[in-house]
Design a protein around this motif. Structure first.
Motif, PDB file in Angstrom:
ATOM      1  N   ARG A 109       1.874   8.841  -6.785  1.00 30.33           N
ATOM      2  CA  ARG A 109       2.218  10.256  -6.652  1.00 30.33           C
ATOM      3  C   ARG A 109       3.485  10.612  -7.418  1.00 30.33           C
ATOM      4  N   THR A 124       1.078   3.734  -3.196  1.00 28.86           N
ATOM      5  CA  THR A 124       0.606   5.103  -2.989  1.00 28.86           C
ATOM      6  C   THR A 124       1.664   6.107  -3.421  1.00 28.86           C
ATOM      7  N   HIS A 161       0.840  -1.211   0.000  1.00 28.71           N
ATOM      8  CA  HIS A 161       0.000   0.000   0.000  1.00 28.71           C
ATOM      9  C   HIS A 161       0.872   1.256   0.000  1.00 28.71           C
TER      10      HIS A 161
END
Length: 255
Positions: A212, A208, A204
């Motif tokens: 970005r 994530t 995760h």
């Protein structure tokens, strides 16, 4: 989807350097020579020292001590043994160890030298999670970095290792040294995680940061006390997020 590439090589990723995997002895005409098996793009043997007829009988013991040293880095034990050998042999062995066997982060497990198995490209989060979870469960080491392929998509270059590198509790909390030319934005360590699957949480965080646009490196290792016994060690995951863009395919694992 998994795409299998040719066998990876930890030595190649470190700029062409090679690593000593183990020591062996060869006997002929009442004498003995001790060699180091060097793992690299092409495996090779390198002479460590020669033992004359009067000392050839200790060749096996010398090999045993050197292989023990590769794993344990017990300099006192090795010194006690070497002090019993002729001065020329002592000098040759110590010079070889100084020049060729400096301890390097992430290259040794509790079983011996860590070797690369396969380098893969993994393109989906589900496959990445499944692969990492399986390797983590059975104790195979993993190094993974995100990357951008030629079509602009993001994926993971994953190096599978024969074992998790071992790190003594007194030596820190990672088995991979971040490059010095980029800033480390954040680091997540499984040992600090409470509740839920550490693999799920690691993926995760990695995904994530990838979404970005940040470069991410993930690696696993085994940490224990100074005795290197699996009964007193634990498997760990580290996720490093850098203040740098995701590198193009082929650049990340060469850092």
């Amino acid at each position: 989807m998994f795409v299998m590439l040719p066998d990876g090589d930890l030595a190649d990723r470190d700029g062409g350097s090679m690593s000593v995997s183990q020591f062996v002895a060869h006997r002929s005409a009442g004498k003995a020579r001790v060699f180091a098996l060097i793992r690299g793009s092409v495996d090779s043997l390198e002479v460590v020292t020669s033992l004359g007829a009067d000392d050839a009988h200790v060749a096996d013991d010398l090999v045993r001590e050197l292989n023990f040293f590769l794993v344990e880095r017990d300099e006192l034990s090795l010194k006690v043994f070497l002090d019993r050998l002729p001065e020329a042999v002592q000098m040759a062995v110590r010079a070889f160890l100084r020049d060729r066997c400096q301890a390097k982060l992430g290259t040794m497990s509790i079983y011996g030298a860590v070797e690369p198995l396969k380098l893969l490209y993994i393109y989906s989060r589900e496959d990445f999670r499944e692969f990492l979870g399986a390797a983590y469960l059975i104790g195979l080491g993993v190094e993974a970095s995100n990357e951008i392929d030629e079509d602009g998509g993001t994926g993971w270059a994953v190096q599978l290792l024969t074992a998790e590198p071992f790190v003594r509790a007194s030596e820190g909390r990672r088995a991979w040294a971040p490059p010095g030319d980029v800033s480390l934005s954040s680091t997540w360590m499984s040992r600090n995680h409470t509740g839920g699957s550490v693999v799920d949480h690691a993926v995760h965080i990695a995904e994530t940061a990838t979404a970005r646009g940040y470069w991410v490196h993930l690696h696993t290792f085994e940490q224990g006390d100074d005795e290197r016994t699996d009964s007193s060690s634990s498997s760990e995951i580290v996720v490093d997020v850098f203040d740098a863009p995701i590198p193009p395919s082929g650049d990340d694992l060469d850092e």
